[in-house]
Design an enzyme around this catalytic site. Structure first.
Site, PDB file in Angstrom:
ATOM      1  N   PRO A 167      -4.630  53.286  93.878  1.00  0.00           N
ATOM      2  CA  PRO A 167      -3.433  52.792  94.554  1.00  0.00           C
ATOM      3  C   PRO A 167      -2.825  51.516  93.980  1.00  0.00           C
ATOM      4  O   PRO A 167      -1.714  51.155  94.339  1.00  0.00           O
ATOM      5  CB  PRO A 167      -3.927  52.551  95.975  1.00  0.00           C
ATOM      6  CG  PRO A 167      -5.362  52.184  95.787  1.00  0.00           C
ATOM      7  CD  PRO A 167      -5.850  53.037  94.656  1.00  0.00           C
TER       8      PRO A 167
ATOM      9  N   ASP B 144       3.159  55.468  84.130  1.00  0.00           N
ATOM     10  CA  ASP B 144       4.263  55.506  85.089  1.00  0.00           C
ATOM     11  C   ASP B 144       4.699  54.098  85.465  1.00  0.00           C
ATOM     12  O   ASP B 144       3.958  53.127  85.275  1.00  0.00           O
ATOM     13  CB  ASP B 144       3.838  56.246  86.354  1.00  0.00           C
ATOM     14  CG  ASP B 144       3.700  57.743  86.145  1.00  0.00           C
ATOM     15  OD1 ASP B 144       4.355  58.264  85.223  1.00  0.00           O
ATOM     16  OD2 ASP B 144       2.945  58.374  86.894  1.00  0.00           O
TER      17      ASP B 144
ATOM     18  N   LYS C  56       9.132  57.635  86.310  1.00  0.00           N
ATOM     19  CA  LYS C  56      10.166  58.398  87.013  1.00  0.00           C
ATOM     20  C   LYS C  56      10.677  57.543  88.165  1.00  0.00           C
ATOM     21  O   LYS C  56      10.513  57.878  89.331  1.00  0.00           O
ATOM     22  CB  LYS C  56       9.599  59.721  87.528  1.00  0.00           C
ATOM     23  CG  LYS C  56       9.276  60.720  86.434  1.00  0.00           C
ATOM     24  CD  LYS C  56       8.706  61.985  87.030  1.00  0.00           C
ATOM     25  CE  LYS C  56       8.537  63.058  85.979  1.00  0.00           C
ATOM     26  NZ  LYS C  56       9.816  63.567  85.485  1.00  0.00           N
TER      27      LYS C  56
ATOM     28  N   GLY D 105      -2.743  56.832  92.002  1.00  0.00           N
ATOM     29  CA  GLY D 105      -3.420  57.666  92.986  1.00  0.00           C
ATOM     30  C   GLY D 105      -4.301  58.707  92.335  1.00  0.00           C
ATOM     31  O   GLY D 105      -5.062  58.421  91.412  1.00  0.00           O
ATOM     32  N   ASP D 106      -4.189  59.948  92.811  1.00  0.00           N
ATOM     33  CA  ASP D 106      -4.961  61.071  92.289  1.00  0.00           C
ATOM     34  C   ASP D 106      -4.018  62.027  91.560  1.00  0.00           C
ATOM     35  O   ASP D 106      -2.921  62.300  92.049  1.00  0.00           O
ATOM     36  CB  ASP D 106      -5.657  61.796  93.443  1.00  0.00           C
ATOM     37  CG  ASP D 106      -6.531  62.938  92.950  1.00  0.00           C
ATOM     38  OD1 ASP D 106      -7.731  62.699  92.707  1.00  0.00           O
ATOM     39  OD2 ASP D 106      -6.009  64.069  92.810  1.00  0.00           O
TER      40      ASP D 106
ATOM     41  N   MET E 208       6.367  59.026  99.680  1.00  0.00           N
ATOM     42  CA  MET E 208       7.752  59.070  99.198  1.00  0.00           C
ATOM     43  C   MET E 208       8.734  59.306 100.343  1.00  0.00           C
ATOM     44  O   MET E 208       9.694  60.067 100.212  1.00  0.00           O
ATOM     45  CB  MET E 208       7.896  60.157  98.122  1.00  0.00           C
ATOM     46  CG  MET E 208       7.073  59.881  96.879  1.00  0.00           C
ATOM     47  SD  MET E 208       7.111  61.221  95.669  1.00  0.00           S
ATOM     48  CE  MET E 208       5.913  62.358  96.400  1.00  0.00           C
TER      49      MET E 208
END
Length: 259
Positions: free
Chosen positions: A12, A35, A57, A89-90, A171
């Site tokens: 996280p 990212d 993104k 995260g995963d 999100m």
């Protein structure tokens, strides 16, 4: 020549929550695709010899498409290089990791997936919320409010009417108004507790506790990234301990990057 792809779950945000396997795998990488949500302290753990490529993104900005990310992975791995796709995260929990794994396998690449701690689980804990605390919830759902093409997903909203249930929304902050309007239209209790947890497990973590009816206003000034937690378990936020973020020493990063 054929290289290898590692899909690495990076947790996280707090580098201390990286798994040992993830950290060891960093040392093997020739190329790392990262990212925009990956924390700087995790980026700092990537060895200096690794070629780091940004493929974020970010919402509302020009971003690298998934097909282009797939192409970059295959391009480098086909040269015999070891490629790491570092994901918050995963990799398999709303992270598009499965798409990348399938594409790489279809292009004859060896693929290994390394689990990571999802914010869907760590963010409630860090804010002092136990999603399945006895007496509050007998189950939980993890959903996304975002679909491909920047479309909203509201199909899960009826879950908010379930008793003894916790719903964690990823999100969803930018869709707070639409979520609240849909829920109220369906007759969901306007006093349903909601927590907005921003920047979980980092030094910038913030938590706002509100209600379904007041969610749109509360979401306006909440920092991103954030998750939403709906349910009676939100009441525990004032009772349970919060996650303690520890500031790292500079030498911690220097040692890793020198590897």
């Amino acid at each position: 020549m054929s290289g290898k792809l590692y899909l690495i779950g990076c947790g996280p945000g707090d580098a201390d929550l990286l798994t040992l396997k993830a950290l060891k795998t960093f040392q093997k990488l020739d190329v790392a695709l990262i990212d925009h949500l990956l924390s700087q302290e995790i980026i700092d753990l990537i060895p200096v010899h690794t070629n780091v490529i940004f493929v974020g993104k970010e919402k509302g900005h020009h971003s690298v498409t998934q097909s282009e990310i797939n192409r970059i992975i295959v391009e480098h791995a086909s040269k015999g290089l070891t490629v790491g796709r570092l994901k918050c995260g995963d990799p398999y929990l709303f992270g598009r990791g499965s798409e990348e794994a399938v594409y790489a396998a279809e292009n004859a690449l060896d693929v290994e997936v390394i689990p990571g701690i999802s914010s869907a689980l760590s963010a409630p804990l860090s804010a002092g919320i136990a999603p399945t605390a006895r007496g509050y919830a007998t189950g939980m759902s993890i959903v996304s409010a975002h679909l491909a093409g920047d479309r909203v997903n509201l199909g899960w909203v009826p879950l908010l009417g379930m008793r003894n249930h916790t719903t964690v929304v990823l999100m969803g902050l930018s869709r707070a108004t639409q979520i609240a309007e849909e829920a109220l239209t369906l007759g969901i209790d306007p006093l349903l507790p909601v927590a907005i947890i921003s920047n979980a497990t980092t030094a910038d973590q913030e938590t706002v506790v509100t209600t379904l009816a007041d969610l749109p206003d509360a979401a306006k000034n909440a920092p991103r990234p954030a998750i939403l937690v709906f349910g009676d378990v939100v009441a525990l936020e004032s009772k349970l301990p919060k996650y303690i973020y520890e500031i790292k020493q500079e030498s911690y990063h220097d040692t890793a990057r020198a590897s």
